[in-house]
Design an enzyme around this catalytic site. Structure first.
Site, PDB file in Angstrom:
ATOM      1  N   ILE A 219       0.846  -1.197   0.000  1.00  0.00           N
ATOM      2  CA  ILE A 219       0.000   0.000   0.000  1.00  0.00           C
ATOM      3  C   ILE A 219       0.877   1.241   0.000  1.00  0.00           C
ATOM      4  CG2 ILE A 219      -1.690   1.314   1.342  1.00  0.00           C
ATOM      5  CD1 ILE A 219      -2.679  -1.354   2.475  1.00  0.00           C
ATOM      6  N   ALA A 220       1.981   1.184   0.740  1.00  0.00           N
ATOM      7  CA  ALA A 220       2.909   2.319   0.835  1.00  0.00           C
ATOM      8  C   ALA A 220       4.299   1.798   1.160  1.00  0.00           C
ATOM      9  CB  ALA A 220       2.447   3.298   1.913  1.00  0.00           C
ATOM     10  N   SER A 221       5.305   2.545   0.698  1.00  0.00           N
ATOM     11  CA  SER A 221       6.694   2.194   0.994  1.00  0.00           C
ATOM     12  C   SER A 221       7.459   3.470   1.302  1.00  0.00           C
ATOM     13  CB  SER A 221       7.334   1.468  -0.195  1.00  0.00           C
ATOM     14  OG  SER A 221       8.694   1.184   0.072  1.00  0.00           O
ATOM     15  N   ALA A 222       7.889   3.603   2.548  1.00  0.00           N
ATOM     16  CA  ALA A 222       8.671   4.769   2.972  1.00  0.00           C
ATOM     17  C   ALA A 222      10.097   4.324   3.287  1.00  0.00           C
ATOM     18  CB  ALA A 222       8.013   5.427   4.176  1.00  0.00           C
ATOM     19  N   ALA A 225       9.687   1.866   6.735  1.00  0.00           N
ATOM     20  CA  ALA A 225       8.734   0.747   6.798  1.00  0.00           C
ATOM     21  C   ALA A 225       7.978   0.603   5.482  1.00  0.00           C
ATOM     22  CB  ALA A 225       7.756   0.945   7.952  1.00  0.00           C
ATOM     23  N   GLN A 226       7.351  -0.565   5.350  1.00  0.00           N
ATOM     24  CA  GLN A 226       6.531  -0.886   4.187  1.00  0.00           C
ATOM     25  C   GLN A 226       5.215  -1.465   4.699  1.00  0.00           C
ATOM     26  OE1 GLN A 226       8.719  -2.194   0.756  1.00  0.00           O
ATOM     27  NE2 GLN A 226       7.330  -3.929   0.476  1.00  0.00           N
ATOM     28  N   VAL A 227       4.095  -1.103   4.052  1.00  0.00           N
ATOM     29  CA  VAL A 227       2.771  -1.504   4.526  1.00  0.00           C
ATOM     30  C   VAL A 227       2.076  -2.355   3.468  1.00  0.00           C
ATOM     31  CG1 VAL A 227       0.510  -0.694   5.323  1.00  0.00           C
ATOM     32  CG2 VAL A 227       2.578   0.591   5.927  1.00  0.00           C
ATOM     33  N   LYS A 242       2.429  -3.472   8.961  1.00  0.00           N
ATOM     34  CA  LYS A 242       3.532  -2.520   8.829  1.00  0.00           C
ATOM     35  C   LYS A 242       4.822  -3.243   9.203  1.00  0.00           C
ATOM     36  CE  LYS A 242       4.823   2.157  10.391  1.00  0.00           C
ATOM     37  NZ  LYS A 242       4.394   3.303  11.231  1.00  0.00           N
ATOM     38  N   ASP A 380       1.331  14.270  13.989  1.00  0.00           N
ATOM     39  CA  ASP A 380       1.501  14.241  12.536  1.00  0.00           C
ATOM     40  C   ASP A 380       0.139  14.091  11.856  1.00  0.00           C
ATOM     41  OD1 ASP A 380       2.986  14.358  10.209  1.00  0.00           O
ATOM     42  OD2 ASP A 380       3.397  12.220  10.152  1.00  0.00           O
TER      43      ASP A 380
END
Length: 558
Positions: A219-222, A225-227, A242, A380
């Protein structure tokens, strides 16, 4: 597709300012306390007084050269006394870093060469310009632009450090704060096979014994972390997983150890950095970053917030994801999957609730209440972390970044917020003086006059609400969506100006003040979209609780 835009009216909370031209109007006085040399003793006898002996002492002011020499000797002695501790810190930190330090050094050199090449290319192009080389290029890689690019190339630690700089205008120069607002936390996805390996290692059992299904596409990759979306076995609950990326903790430790050693050496070479608490700032950054990569801490933050909602009877108004502890560890966090839309998606919000304004008021009251009732507050609340859910509740997501506020800071903050709403600038000045750390005597009336110039200089923020319409391909329905186009630097300009003027009076604010103001700016953005006629600090439907009730809230949670 048709797109139109219109300017917004008067800003509900803040007015975008221009900093007054004068650097500071505070009267600054200095005192010089001179020492004395060792006295020269002289004996004298007076024949008229028999055998009496008189003792005289002659004192003389030290010369400038002597004063400088004494100061140098004192500093040298202090440095020699601190040298063993510095060497001990360097050795211990180097041991804890280990071989990973050499790897990070190689990666750092590669990043430095890459950004340095960009800088040289830009300098080469600028040499042919009639205006000459811009001042930003003259600073080299220490300029805000190229330093931000270097941080992004260096990866997780430095991206988080850049975000820290962006969120701490009380600690860093404004041009760096503004530039690091653009520091993007995005990174290539880790292969799904690596994610599966981490899950097996952390959970200690076969993946298919816990999860019915895991979507291999994240779903997301920062940077950290990766989700991934997933479904639990048995309950069939939709969840998100996560996962801390492999090797991130080692990278963080190596980088933070290097930054710590650099800060210790700088303080050793120049004691002025010690007075600015350079090492203290680095320790704060280190603690904040290491907390963010410990998902047990994030789980605790989420559970604390959910407990607050239950105790205060707010579960029908707001929620946070449930944590599944049996499949969560320090590196893996399995949470309930919430479905909703960001608070900036006006079209979708209008389809879910009849009054977007009431939803915003709920979000504000829940957040202000958690600020007072919980040990930590969500620090945040950008649009990706604050949603309107399909069932009409407000969803708070991602508790990786939280703040802690002391009673003293909150008491001053409460007065500060009230004075913004009522435009009582002397009260505002007193609150900021109470919050800031200074040894100076401050002219509060002059400070209040400078604050008034900031807040009254501009009546409107240059904001556009963009409305787009599109007709469906298979239907005659027309979709209407609206969003806000706001320059991120504009949103932070007011706060930066307040900080600049305050610093000219010798004030230094705690980081929690910056975190609080950042969240208020986010809420101000949502207010202009969802309730443009509302002033969130004056509206009677919004509750800002005092310190006395704050302690009562916390007692109820225990």
């Amino acid at each position: 597709m048709a797109v139109s835009s219109f300017r917004s009216g008067r800003l509900p909370l803040f007015h975008h300012p221009q900093l007054p031209n004068k650097a500071a109007s505070a009267a600054c006085t200095t005192r010089s306390i001179g020492g004395f040399k060792k006295p020269n003793w002289r004996f004298s006898s007076n024949p008229n007084c028999g055998r009496a002996v008189f003792l005289f002492a002659q004192y003389s002011q030290p010369s400038q050269a002597q004063t400088q020499q004494d100061r140098f000797s004192s500093r040298l002695q202090s440095s020699l006394e601190n040298l063993p501790k510095l060497l001990e810190d360097i050795v211990q930190t180097s041991i804890s870093t280990g071989p990973r330090g050499a790897l990070r050094l190689a990666q750092g050199i590669q990043a430095f060469v890459g950004v340095g090449g960009e800088w040289l290319a830009d300098v080469s192009r600028s040499t042919n310009e009639p205006t000459g080389i811009p001042s930003q290029l003259q600073l080299g890689l220490l300029s805000p632009l190229y330093l931000r690019k270097l941080f992004e190339r260096m990866g997780a630690t430095y991206i988080k450090l850049g975000q820290f700089i962006a969120s701490a205008p009380t600690l860093f120069p404004p041009e760096y704060v503004e530039e690091f607002q653009k520091c993007f936390d995005r990174a290539p996805a880790v292969p799904f096979e690596d994610i599966q390996a981490i899950l097996r290692e952390e959970l200690g059992r076969p993946i298919d014994s816990i999860y019915e299904y895991i979507d291999p596409t994240p779903i997301a990759s920062a940077s950290i972390a990766q989700v991934h979306g997933a479904r639990l076995k048995g309950s069939q609950d939709d969840v998100v997983i996560k996962v801390l990326k492999p090797g991130i903790k080692d990278i963080l430790v190596a980088d933070l150890n290097f930054i710590y050693i650099a800060a210790r050496i700088l303080e050793f070479l120049n004691p002025d950095f010690s007075r600015a608490s350079l090492v203290g700032i680095v320790k704060d950054i280190r603690e904040s970053m290491l907390e963010e990569v410990d998902f047990n801490k994030e789980a605790t933050n989420i559970e604390s917030f959910r407990r607050y909602l239950e105790v205060m009877g707010l579960t029908r108004q707001a929620t946070a994801p449930r944590v599944y502890n049996y499949c969560s560890t320090r590196r893996v966090l399995t949470m309930e999957r919430l479905y909703g839309v960001p608070l900036t998606d006006l079209d979708s919000i209008s389809s879910l609730v009849s009054s977007p304004e009431n939803s915003l008021i709920t979000a504000l009251n829940v957040w202000f209440g958690s600020l007072l009732a919980c040990e930590t507050f969500h620090a945040d609340v950008h649009a990706g972390n604050l949603w309107l859910l399909r069932d009409g509740r407000i969803g708070f997501l991602d508790f990786g970044i939280v703040g802690r506020i002391s009673p003293k800071t909150w008491a001053a903050m409460e007065v500060f917020l009230a004075s913004i709403a009522t435009e009582e600038y002397e009260s505002m000045a007193s609150a900021l003086i109470e919050m800031g750390a200074t040894n100076q005597n401050i002219d509060s009336k002059a400070f209040a006059r400078d604050l008034e110039k900031i807040f009254s200089s501009i009546q409107e923020l240059d904001t556009e609400v963009v409305v787009a319409t599109a007709r469906g391909t298979n239907t005659n329905a027309t979709a209407v969506s609206a969003n806000i186009i706001v320059d991120e630097r504009q949103m932070n300009a007011l706060f930066l100006d307040v900080v600049r003027v305050s610093e000219s009076y010798g004030l230094r604010f705690p980081r929690e003040f910056a975190l609080l103001m950042k969240q208020l700016l986010y809420f101000d953005r949502y207010t202009r979209l969802l309730a443009p006629d509302m002033n969130m600090l004056q509206d009677q439907r919004i509750t800002i609780v005092s310190n006395r009730r704050r302690s009562n809230y916390r007692d109820n949670l225990r």
